[in-house]
Every structure is written in structure tokens, then in C-alpha cells.
Scaffold this active site. Structure first.
Site, PDB file in Angstrom:
ATOM      1  N   ASP A 170       0.814  -1.217   0.000  1.00 39.05           N
ATOM      2  CA  ASP A 170       0.000   0.000   0.000  1.00 39.05           C
ATOM      3  C   ASP A 170       0.848   1.269   0.000  1.00 39.05           C
ATOM      4  O   ASP A 170       0.474   2.281   0.601  1.00 39.05           O
ATOM      5  CB  ASP A 170      -0.978   0.029   1.195  1.00 39.05           C
ATOM      6  CG  ASP A 170      -1.773  -1.255   1.294  1.00 39.05           C
ATOM      7  OD1 ASP A 170      -2.300  -1.689   0.268  1.00 39.05           O
ATOM      8  OD2 ASP A 170      -1.840  -1.834   2.401  1.00 39.05           O
ATOM      9  N   LYS A 208       1.830   2.164  -5.080  1.00 37.07           N
ATOM     10  CA  LYS A 208       2.444   1.630  -6.306  1.00 37.07           C
ATOM     11  C   LYS A 208       1.566   1.884  -7.523  1.00 37.07           C
ATOM     12  O   LYS A 208       2.081   2.102  -8.609  1.00 37.07           O
ATOM     13  CB  LYS A 208       2.667   0.118  -6.169  1.00 37.07           C
ATOM     14  CG  LYS A 208       3.780  -0.260  -5.220  1.00 37.07           C
ATOM     15  CD  LYS A 208       4.010  -1.752  -5.201  1.00 37.07           C
ATOM     16  CE  LYS A 208       2.877  -2.532  -4.589  1.00 37.07           C
ATOM     17  NZ  LYS A 208       2.672  -2.326  -3.151  1.00 37.07           N
ATOM     18  N   GLY A 209       0.243   1.850  -7.319  1.00 38.37           N
ATOM     19  CA  GLY A 209      -0.687   1.982  -8.441  1.00 38.37           C
ATOM     20  C   GLY A 209      -0.416   3.227  -9.262  1.00 38.37           C
ATOM     21  O   GLY A 209      -0.287   3.159 -10.487  1.00 38.37           O
ATOM     22  N   LYS A 210      -0.261   4.358  -8.596  1.00 39.05           N
ATOM     23  CA  LYS A 210      -0.032   5.611  -9.314  1.00 39.05           C
ATOM     24  C   LYS A 210       1.300   5.574 -10.073  1.00 39.05           C
ATOM     25  O   LYS A 210       1.395   6.009 -11.214  1.00 39.05           O
ATOM     26  CB  LYS A 210      -0.038   6.779  -8.313  1.00 39.05           C
ATOM     27  CG  LYS A 210       0.360   8.078  -8.976  1.00 39.05           C
ATOM     28  CD  LYS A 210       0.313   9.278  -8.066  1.00 39.05           C
ATOM     29  CE  LYS A 210       1.144  10.388  -8.680  1.00 39.05           C
ATOM     30  NZ  LYS A 210       1.027  11.659  -7.997  1.00 39.05           N
ATOM     31  N   ALA A 265      -3.939  -8.185  -3.746  1.00 37.26           N
ATOM     32  CA  ALA A 265      -3.522  -6.815  -4.087  1.00 37.26           C
ATOM     33  C   ALA A 265      -4.717  -6.036  -4.618  1.00 37.26           C
ATOM     34  O   ALA A 265      -5.760  -6.614  -4.897  1.00 37.26           O
ATOM     35  CB  ALA A 265      -2.432  -6.883  -5.148  1.00 37.26           C
ATOM     36  N   GLY A 266      -4.557  -4.742  -4.751  1.00 37.78           N
ATOM     37  CA  GLY A 266      -5.641  -3.943  -5.317  1.00 37.78           C
ATOM     38  C   GLY A 266      -5.182  -2.547  -5.669  1.00 37.78           C
ATOM     39  O   GLY A 266      -4.497  -1.905  -4.895  1.00 37.78           O
ATOM     40  N   HIS A 267      -5.517  -2.128  -6.889  1.00 35.19           N
ATOM     41  CA  HIS A 267      -5.211  -0.754  -7.307  1.00 35.19           C
ATOM     42  C   HIS A 267      -6.527  -0.063  -7.611  1.00 35.19           C
ATOM     43  O   HIS A 267      -7.336  -0.595  -8.369  1.00 35.19           O
ATOM     44  CB  HIS A 267      -4.400  -0.736  -8.598  1.00 35.19           C
ATOM     45  CG  HIS A 267      -3.021  -1.273  -8.461  1.00 35.19           C
ATOM     46  ND1 HIS A 267      -2.252  -1.076  -7.350  1.00 35.19           N
ATOM     47  CD2 HIS A 267      -2.260  -1.973  -9.327  1.00 35.19           C
ATOM     48  CE1 HIS A 267      -1.083  -1.653  -7.532  1.00 35.19           C
ATOM     49  NE2 HIS A 267      -1.064  -2.213  -8.721  1.00 35.19           N
ATOM     50  N   GLN A 283       2.097  -6.059  -3.034  1.00 31.23           N
ATOM     51  CA  GLN A 283       2.451  -6.044  -1.594  1.00 31.23           C
ATOM     52  C   GLN A 283       3.765  -5.267  -1.388  1.00 31.23           C
ATOM     53  O   GLN A 283       4.042  -4.372  -2.157  1.00 31.23           O
ATOM     54  CB  GLN A 283       2.530  -7.462  -1.029  1.00 31.23           C
ATOM     55  CG  GLN A 283       1.186  -8.170  -0.902  1.00 31.23           C
ATOM     56  CD  GLN A 283       0.757  -8.913  -2.142  1.00 31.23           C
ATOM     57  OE1 GLN A 283       1.539  -9.602  -2.757  1.00 31.23           O
ATOM     58  NE2 GLN A 283      -0.491  -8.795  -2.519  1.00 31.23           N
ATOM     59  N   ARG A 289      -6.026   0.853   7.728  1.00 31.25           N
ATOM     60  CA  ARG A 289      -4.603   0.528   7.841  1.00 31.25           C
ATOM     61  C   ARG A 289      -4.038   1.154   9.102  1.00 31.25           C
ATOM     62  O   ARG A 289      -4.406   2.275   9.466  1.00 31.25           O
ATOM     63  CB  ARG A 289      -3.830   1.066   6.626  1.00 31.25           C
ATOM     64  CG  ARG A 289      -4.279   0.429   5.327  1.00 31.25           C
ATOM     65  CD  ARG A 289      -3.553   1.029   4.129  1.00 31.25           C
ATOM     66  NE  ARG A 289      -4.076   0.489   2.892  1.00 31.25           N
ATOM     67  CZ  ARG A 289      -4.235   1.180   1.766  1.00 31.25           C
ATOM     68  NH1 ARG A 289      -3.897   2.459   1.711  1.00 31.25           N
ATOM     69  NH2 ARG A 289      -4.714   0.608   0.687  1.00 31.25           N
ATOM     70  N   LEU A 321       3.657  12.370   0.098  1.00 30.78           N
ATOM     71  CA  LEU A 321       4.362  13.355   0.923  1.00 30.78           C
ATOM     72  C   LEU A 321       3.406  14.445   1.415  1.00 30.78           C
ATOM     73  O   LEU A 321       3.564  14.971   2.518  1.00 30.78           O
ATOM     74  CB  LEU A 321       5.507  13.970   0.096  1.00 30.78           C
ATOM     75  CG  LEU A 321       6.495  14.863   0.829  1.00 30.78           C
ATOM     76  CD1 LEU A 321       7.175  14.133   1.978  1.00 30.78           C
ATOM     77  CD2 LEU A 321       7.560  15.412  -0.129  1.00 30.78           C
ATOM     78  N   ASP A 322       2.394  14.756   0.616  1.00 31.30           N
ATOM     79  CA  ASP A 322       1.416  15.794   0.976  1.00 31.30           C
ATOM     80  C   ASP A 322       0.639  15.445   2.238  1.00 31.30           C
ATOM     81  O   ASP A 322       0.142  16.340   2.922  1.00 31.30           O
ATOM     82  CB  ASP A 322       0.442  16.021  -0.190  1.00 31.30           C
ATOM     83  CG  ASP A 322      -0.215  14.717  -0.631  1.00 31.30           C
ATOM     84  OD1 ASP A 322       0.528  13.765  -0.971  1.00 31.30           O
ATOM     85  OD2 ASP A 322      -1.464  14.632  -0.606  1.00 31.30           O
TER      86      ASP A 322
HETATM   87  P1  IMP Z   1      -2.598 -12.879   2.410  1.00 27.83           P
HETATM   88  O1  IMP Z   1      -1.697 -12.342   1.350  1.00 27.83           O
HETATM   89  O2  IMP Z   1      -4.079 -12.687   2.074  1.00 27.83           O
HETATM   90  O3  IMP Z   1      -2.266 -14.277   2.802  1.00 27.83           O
HETATM   91  O4  IMP Z   1      -2.383 -11.987   3.733  1.00 27.83           O
HETATM   92  C1  IMP Z   1      -1.164 -12.046   4.489  1.00 27.83           C
HETATM   93  C2  IMP Z   1      -0.815 -10.670   5.031  1.00 27.83           C
HETATM   94  O5  IMP Z   1      -0.429  -9.824   3.964  1.00 27.83           O
HETATM   95  C3  IMP Z   1      -1.950  -9.956   5.749  1.00 27.83           C
HETATM   96  O6  IMP Z   1      -1.414  -9.180   6.812  1.00 27.83           O
HETATM   97  C4  IMP Z   1      -2.514  -9.026   4.673  1.00 27.83           C
HETATM   98  O7  IMP Z   1      -3.149  -7.898   5.251  1.00 27.83           O
HETATM   99  C5  IMP Z   1      -1.231  -8.638   3.976  1.00 27.83           C
HETATM  100  N1  IMP Z   1      -1.456  -8.245   2.573  1.00 27.83           N
HETATM  101  C6  IMP Z   1      -1.703  -9.057   1.526  1.00 27.83           C
HETATM  102  N2  IMP Z   1      -1.837  -8.330   0.392  1.00 27.83           N
HETATM  103  C7  IMP Z   1      -1.641  -7.058   0.725  1.00 27.83           C
HETATM  104  C8  IMP Z   1      -1.601  -5.833  -0.031  1.00 27.83           C
HETATM  105  O8  IMP Z   1      -1.775  -5.800  -1.260  1.00 27.83           O
HETATM  106  N3  IMP Z   1      -1.349  -4.708   0.698  1.00 27.83           N
HETATM  107  C9  IMP Z   1      -1.114  -4.733   2.028  1.00 27.83           C
HETATM  108  N4  IMP Z   1      -1.141  -5.825   2.772  1.00 27.83           N
HETATM  109  C10 IMP Z   1      -1.394  -6.985   2.123  1.00 27.83           C
END
Ligand code: IMP
Length: 432
Positions: free
Chosen positions: A13, A16-18, A39-41, A225, A306, A333-334
Site C-alpha cells: 500500500d 504503487k498503483g499511481k 492486491a488492489g489498485h 504487496q 490501515r 508526501l502531501d
Molecule cells: P494474504 O496475502 O491474504 O495471505 O495476507 C497475508 C498478510 O499480507 C496480511 O497481513 C494481509 O493484510 C497482507 N497483505 C496481503 N496483500 C496485501 C496488499 O496488497 N497490501 C497490504 N497488505 C497486504
């Protein structure tokens, strides 16, 4: 001309997406090499917000080839849903823009069930996973019983592998967790339809990428990640189940290490973490709440808040070393604007021992450490309009300079706001 790997230097988090979106403009091929739909963007497509979990965000740029490498674990229902969303918006006309490695392992319903069951039944330590079946899918890969995309596409192989897995997983689910067994026939039918939807996209991605490299095309490897969620180098066991460090860009796509010339480490100006696990610079006070609120620090996949804290240079130094980072992209940074005094963690101390280069592997030791801080004056001026470093207030520049000095690596860009043009570009990693 260089091929570039992008990795997170913290616990994911980092924004990275940007940065991927920005660099995707200069790349010809964008490849994911590990992780899955954990993951997610968040992206804005045609005025509509879209969250992509599997497909590289480069898909939004016309003419780019996007690859889901062999190191990614693919939940077909999620991938097909993302493909349909993009197709409905005219962004996925055919299978020439998106390819999935035939060697990528498939997330099955039993992986999700086991992931959730373990977390909720208190078997072992609660990790706070995303519940998407990521860990159990990687376990099956290492145990050599996993189902790859090429297996899913072959009815004979798929039937046989599914049957063997269901027998074992049903035993585990019913006997250990007292859960309902899975219905093999229903899963077979469901996954047959997925196979047909994915067939046109399956490919030998290693070969295709090598051909692109030979033609002089630029590759952007998109990490998911962050370095401290790495299965080997992270804060084990509070990690994800893949290697998130830059070296895995090669294993996870089938490209040799000599094809990578630049590694950009994304570093958020403060630290966040989702899920359980040690976090020495965590702020459980108003400043932490302020970072969470101003930085909009909610997980893109699970929506969880978070945890937030000060910038931790021990994390960054270790990430620079392990991933061979050649340039830092400083993000958000903002979000620090308006905080009177800023702290940077330069090391950890336990009794007389100091840790400045590496996070202690033994969590019992790590949990006994306390962070050592340097304090810097903050700034109150709005920095979002800054186009070059000289436009920034003196205290902001001091924060950046101190970070660079402690990291021993220079900045390639500084992000001062969420929009694409709220970015100070300092160096082009594709220039090598
Ligand atoms: P898992 O990848 O679902 O097995 O989760 C394992 C750990 O990695 C957990 O603490 C999740 O919150 C963290 N995690 C997995 N993917 C992400 C991500 O894209 N961003 C931040 N934390 C992540």
C-alpha cells in the site's frame, strides 16, 4: 534502454498503483509476477472508479501488452469479472492485450475455505489475511498438487487433479474444522466455464516476454504487496505467501536476471500496515489517526483501516539491500503537511544492541526493541502544486534529503498528490 521492476519497500500500500500507471506510459509490456487478488489498485476509468486486483493497471493504456506471470496465483472468477468490466468499457477488445501464463496456479474454492477457516478457528497465529485463498494456493504449488492454468484447460488432467485435491481438502475441512464438505461436481462445472473463458488468454509468457525483450521493447515488472510481506525476508509469519522482493520478477515471469536494469522502490512518506504483525513505529494516538484519515488509509481489497506510523528507515534500508533498489519513488508526501514535528526512525534498540540495517528475524527480539527517532520540523504550506523540488518548502526538502542520506539511494520521483500530474519527476528509470 532499461527494463524496470517496481516493488514496495514497506508492508504494501505504498502507492504503487499511481507510479505503475505513470511508468506504464513509457513501457511496452507490463507484467505481474507474484501475489494474486490480495492486491488492489484503485483506478479511474472513463470517469468511473475501478479496482483491479489481478490485471496490471497498464491495461488502461492503449497498445500495451499486459501479462499475468507464472508466479501469480489466479482466482479465475475474479479475473473473468475484471476482464468483463474492462471489456464493457472497450478496454479489452481481444486477447492480444492480456496474456496469462499457462503455468500460473489457480485459486480453487477450497483454498478460500481453508484460508478463512484457519483464521476464524484460531489454528496457529492469526495473520489477518485477506481471506482470498492466497496462502493455501501457494502451499499446493510447493506441495506439487496445485492446479495450473494449463491443467485447468485439459479436461482429463483437471478432472484427475480436482478429484485428488477434493478428497484431501474435504478430509481437512470436515475433520479439523468440522465444516461442510465441498461438492466436487459443482466445482468441476463452475471451473469448466472458467476454462473456456480463459483459454484464449493462456500463453507461454516467458517466451513471449523474451521475444519482446529481443525486439528492444521495454518491460515494466509490477510488484504487489511490499518487501516486508515477503515470505523469506518479511516479518514472518506475518507475511504473504510469495516472494515480493525484486528478484522474483524474474522467477515469476520466466525472464533472466540480466534483463533487469532498474529497480524502483516505492516508499510512502510514513508507514502503514494492514493485518497483524510487528510495527515498531506505529502511532496509536491522534497523529496516527490523522495519517489514517488524511491519507485515506483503507485497504483496497478488504476495506480494513490501515495501521499508521512514522517512516521507518530500517525497513527501507533492508528493502534497498534485498531488492537491489536503484531509485526511490517517494509517495504521499502531501499527507504529512500540517504536522508540526516529524519523526524518522533511524534504528531499533534492545538493551545495548542497535539494529539499523536489518529488521531482527526473531520476533521475540523485535518485539523487545524500541525505535530510535530523529525529529525534523514539518511544514504547513500546500505542496500539491509543486512541479520541481525547488518549489517545495525548505523543511519538505530537508525531509527528502534526510531520507535520501539515510537510504543511500536517490529519488526518481516525489508524489505530492493523488493525481498523475501531482508528481515531481527527477529521473527516468527506463533510461538505465
Ligand atoms: P494474504 O496475502 O491474504 O495471505 O495476507 C497475508 C498478510 O499480507 C496480511 O497481513 C494481509 O493484510 C497482507 N497483505 C496481503 N496483500 C496485501 C496488499 O496488497 N497490501 C497490504 N497488505 C497486504
Amino acid at each position: 534502454m532499461a527494463n524496470v521492476v517496481i516493488v514496495g519497500t514497506q508492508w504494501g500500500d505504498e502507492g504503487k498503483g499511481k507510479v505503475v500507471d505513470l511508468y506504464a506510459q513509457s513501457a511496452d509490456v507490463i507484467a505481474r509476477f507474484q501475489g494474486g487478488n490480495n492486491a488492489g489498485h484503485t483506478l479511474v476509468v472513463g470517469g468511473k472508479q475501478t479496482i483491479l486486483h489481478l490485471i496490471p493497471s497498464g491495461i488502461l493504456h492503449a497498445g500495451k501488452l499486459c501479462i499475468i506471470g507464472n508466479g501469480v496465483v489466479v482466482d479465475p472468477s475474479v479475473l473473468i469479472e475484471e476482464m468483463n468490466t474492462l471489456r464493457n468499457r472497450g478496454l479489452l477488445p481481444d486477447s492480444t492485450r492480456l496474456l496469462v501464463s499457462e503455468k500460473a496456479h489457480i485459486i480453487m474454492p477450497y483454498h478460500r475455505r481453508i484460508d478463512v477457516a484457519r483464521e476464524s478457528h484460531g489454528v496457529g497465529k492469526k495473520i489477518g489475511t485477506t481471506g482470498r485463498g492466497i496462502g493455501p494456493a501457494y502451499e499446493d504449488k510447493i506441495a506439487r498438487v496445485g492446479i495450473r492454468l494449463c491443467d485447468l484447460l485439459d479436461d482429463v488432467v483437471f478432472r484427475e487433479k480436482l478429484s485428488r485435491n477434493i478428497e484431501e481438502k474435504n478430509f481437512y475441512l470436515t475433520k479439523l474444522f468440522a465444516e461442510e464438505p465441498l461438492d466436487e461436481k459443482a466445482i468441476y462445472e463452475e471451473y469448466r466455464t472458467y476454462a473456456e473463458a480463459l483459454r484464449p488468454y493462456a500463453a507461454d509468457c516467458s517466451l513471449i516476454m523474451q521475444r519482446e525483450i529481443d525486439k528492444g521493447k521495454r518491460i515494466l515488472f509490477e510488484g504487489a504487496q511490499g518487501n516486508h510481506l515477503d515470505i523469506d525476508h518479511g516479518t514472518f509469519p506475518y507475511v504473504t505467501s510469495s516472494n515480493t522482493v525484486a528478484a522474483n520478477a524474474c522467477c515469476g515471469t520466466g525472464v533472466g536476471p540480466s534483463s533487469v536494469q532498474s529497480v524502483v522502490g516505492i516508499c510512502k512518506a510514513y508507514t502503514t500496515r494492514v493485518g497483524e504483525g510487528p510495527f515498531l513505529t506505529e502511532l496509536k494516538d491522534e497523529t496516527g489517526a490523522r495519517l489514517q484519515q488524511v491519507g485515506q488509509e483503507f485497504g483496497a481489497t478488504t476495506g480494513r483501516k490501515r495501521r499508521c506510523g512514522w517512516l521507518d528507515m530500517v525497513l527501507i534500508r533492508q528493502a534497498i539491500r534485498v531488492s537491489g533498489i536503484t531509485g526511490i519513488a517517494l509517495t504521499k508526501l502531501d499527507v504529512l503537511t500540517g504536522i508540526e514535528k516529524l519523526k524518522i526512525c533511524t534504528g531499533y534498540r534492545m538493551d545495548q544492541e542497535e539494529f539499523t540495517e536489518s529488521v531482527p528475524a526473531n520476533l521475540r527480539i523485535l518485539n523487545c526493541c524500541r525505535p530510535l527517532y530523529e525529529e525534523l520540523d514539518g511544514w504547513s504550506e500546500d505542496i500539491r502544486g509543486a512541479k520541481q523540488i525547488e518549489d517545495l518548502p525548505a523543511n519538505t526538502r530537508r525531509y527528502i534529503e534526510r531520507l535520501e542520506a539515510l537510504a543511500g539511494v536517490g529519488m526518481v520521483l516525489v508524489s505530492v498528490g493523488p493525481d498523475r500530474d501531482e508528481t515531481i519527476i527527477l529521473n527516468d528509470p527506463f533510461a538505465g
